[in-house]
Design an enzyme around this catalytic site. Structure first.
Site, PDB file in Angstrom:
ATOM      1  N   HIS A   1       0.830  -1.214   0.000  1.00  0.00           N
ATOM      2  CA  HIS A   1       0.000   0.000   0.000  1.00  0.00           C
ATOM      3  C   HIS A   1       0.862   1.262   0.000  1.00  0.00           C
ATOM      4  O   HIS A   1       0.515   2.278   0.618  1.00  0.00           O
ATOM      5  CB  HIS A   1      -0.947   0.018   1.201  1.00  0.00           C
ATOM      6  CG  HIS A   1      -1.925  -1.119   1.225  1.00  0.00           C
ATOM      7  ND1 HIS A   1      -3.103  -1.104   0.517  1.00  0.00           N
ATOM      8  CD2 HIS A   1      -1.881  -2.319   1.849  1.00  0.00           C
ATOM      9  CE1 HIS A   1      -3.753  -2.246   0.723  1.00  0.00           C
ATOM     10  NE2 HIS A   1      -3.029  -3.003   1.527  1.00  0.00           N
TER      11      HIS A   1
ATOM     12  N   ASN B   1     -10.092  -3.191   1.988  1.00  0.00           N
ATOM     13  CA  ASN B   1      -9.780  -3.055   0.567  1.00  0.00           C
ATOM     14  C   ASN B   1     -11.036  -2.714  -0.219  1.00  0.00           C
ATOM     15  O   ASN B   1     -12.120  -2.601   0.351  1.00  0.00           O
ATOM     16  CB  ASN B   1      -9.169  -4.361   0.024  1.00  0.00           C
ATOM     17  CG  ASN B   1      -7.762  -4.616   0.531  1.00  0.00           C
ATOM     18  OD1 ASN B   1      -6.971  -3.701   0.692  1.00  0.00           O
ATOM     19  ND2 ASN B   1      -7.449  -5.875   0.806  1.00  0.00           N
TER      20      ASN B   1
END
Length: 483
Positions: free
Chosen positions: A58, A131
């Protein structure tokens, strides 16, 4: 013309006026520089340290501030105060990201997107770390470091390796659900405004009478789903590697920030022992027919950060940050992340990363954590620097303890493939796709398999066949057409 305002005084980091920010001190116009030029040393040393390590995963992300407003009453399930009444508003920060790429990666790449929400509640910060997909590639944290290595660069070539990705996936059939979503239309959203968010894991609620419920969180985009094809995304990347960042920032600056309808699925605690699937397996979804969505509120983003590094790059989210009324579950990936996320922040940002303004709760934080990097507060009355103590230090609050789990089992290293069907939910997803959606799925998979050894391709196609023969046939035909 109006007079220009007087500019503020430039100072050293200690607050002293800085007399010359253009010229170094030297022994004469042509002489060597002097070590006493602390201003020069300070600037050079600070530049060497003005980057922190990027996130292992990320790394490329965007974020903004906003609000969460309660629209549905769920007080029978949770005593968390942020859900306490219709109309209650809580400030939030959301960070979006791609998973695999480094900080310099392009936004418009086919990848899972991170969707992390920090709620600044009166009872402390609650972080919902998820997510844009309701499932994940693996169900056990023991496999997480290996999985992430397949998404990063090969140690010999320093290139991303399609072989490594498909080798791991073909040997891990639990990944098939997430792989199918990743290579479907929703695997390449046009921007962060045009995708859903999910808590993905199973969490828990507990209420005033200490009843526990299992819960799944859903953020449904109110700005509409929009997706790129591979060809469209390649054109976008060629023109703008920050397409999602630009889209989010510009929309908020125009006063048109994105919003999501926030919903939950609720399961009574003991029902988890009787479902035909493991409800704590993050590779599985809960069927909406069995556990329908219940609207909870609306999340809106309305303010861009003033300083990206301070407020987004240093923003640190962890599922270990919960508040009374919200708890964990036996979800093994969640259990692993409870430790791993906070530990990543301690390593990447600093020991006391939660003291930074973007991470600090709005209510006072009182702990017995000791010294270390970034300890910049100076608490008074340090007689109570341990616990228990006799000097009126902070004391524990028994009422905040969540109720005990009523699900028990023996401690062992279970193989969760035994009796756990990794194909049935993927089959249901595949059957929801129309002809055009399937054709794009097949083409996207074939493109991602370019250069992968035949034995790995065959192994993966065998998994597709167990989902549906048409799935395998479609991928094989796309591979043949690719040549």
């Amino acid at each position: 013309m109006p007079e220009k305002p007087v500019p503020p005084i430039l100072t050293t980091t200690a607050g002293s006026p800085w007399p010359d920010n253009q010229n170094s001190q030297s022994a004469g116009p042509r002489g060597p520089l002097l070590m006493q030029d602390y201003q020069l040393l300070e600037k050079l040393a600070h530049q060497n340290r003005e980057r922190i390590s990027e996130r292992v995963v990320h790394a490329k992300g965007s974020g903004a501030y906003g609000t969460f407003t309660v629209t549905g009453d769920i007080r029978s399930y949770t005593c968390a105060k942020l859900f306490g009444e219709i109309g209650r508003t809580t400030d939030i920060l959301i960070r979006f990201s791609t998973v695999a790429g480094e900080r310099g990666a392009a936004d418009a790449e086919r990848d899972v997107r991170g969707f992390a929400v920090k709620f600044y509640t009166e009872e402390g910060n609650w972080d919902l770390v998820g997510n844009n997909t309701p499932v994940f590639f693996i169900r056990d944290p023991m496999k997480f470091p290996d999985f992430i290595r397949t998404q990063k660069r090969h140690p010999r070539s320093n290139l991303r390796s399609a072989t490594a990705m498909w080798d791991f996936w073909s040997l891990s059939p639990e990944s098939l659900h997430q792989v199918t979503i990743l290579f479907s239309d929703r695997g390449l959203p046009q921007g962060y405004r045009h995708m859903n968010g999910y808590g993905s894991h199973t969490y828990s609620f507990w209420n005033e009478v200490r009843e526990r419920y299992w819960v799944k969180f859903h953020f449904k985009t109110l700005d509409g789903h929009r997706h790129w094809t591979n060809q469209e995304a390649a054109s976008v990347v060629a023109q703008d590697r920050e397409s999602a960042q630009r889209d989010l920032y510009d929309a908020i600056e125009r006063g048109n920030g994105p919003s999501w309808k926030v919903c939950v699925q609720i399961m009574p605690e003991l029902e988890a022992e009787h479902t035909r699937y493991n409800p704590f397996d993050v590779t599985k979804v809960w069927p909406h027919d069995d556990y329908p969505l219940i609207e909870v509120g609306i999340a809106r983003l309305n303010r861009n950060p003033d300083h990206y590094f301070a407020e987004i790059e240093q923003a640190s989210f962890s599922p270990s940050n919960i508040v009374p009324g919200i708890g964990f579950s036996p979800d093994k990936m969640l259990q692993g992340r409870i430790f791993a996320y906070a530990d990543a922040h301690r390593h990447r940002v600093g020991t006391h990363y939660e003291m930074l303004p973007v991470n600090r709760p709005i209510n006072p934080a009182r702990t017995y954590h000791a010294d270390g990097a970034m300890r910049f507060d100076a608490p008074r009355g340090m007689d109570a620097y341990y616990e228990p103590n006799s000097f009126n230090g902070p004391v524990e609050q028994k009422w905040a303890q969540e109720p005990p789990l009523r699900i028990s089992g023996d401690a062992a290293r279970y193989d969760h493939r035994d009796g756990n069907d990794d194909y049935i939910q993927v089959r249901a997803l595949f059957h929801l796709m129309n002809f055009a959606q399937r054709e794009r799925l097949f083409g996207n998979i074939a493109a991602a398999m370019r250069g992968v050894p035949a034995e790995i391709v065959d192994r993966q196609v065998a998994h597709f066949a167990r989902v549906d023969p048409d799935y395998a046939l479609g991928v094989l035909e796309a591979l043949a057409h690719q040549g």
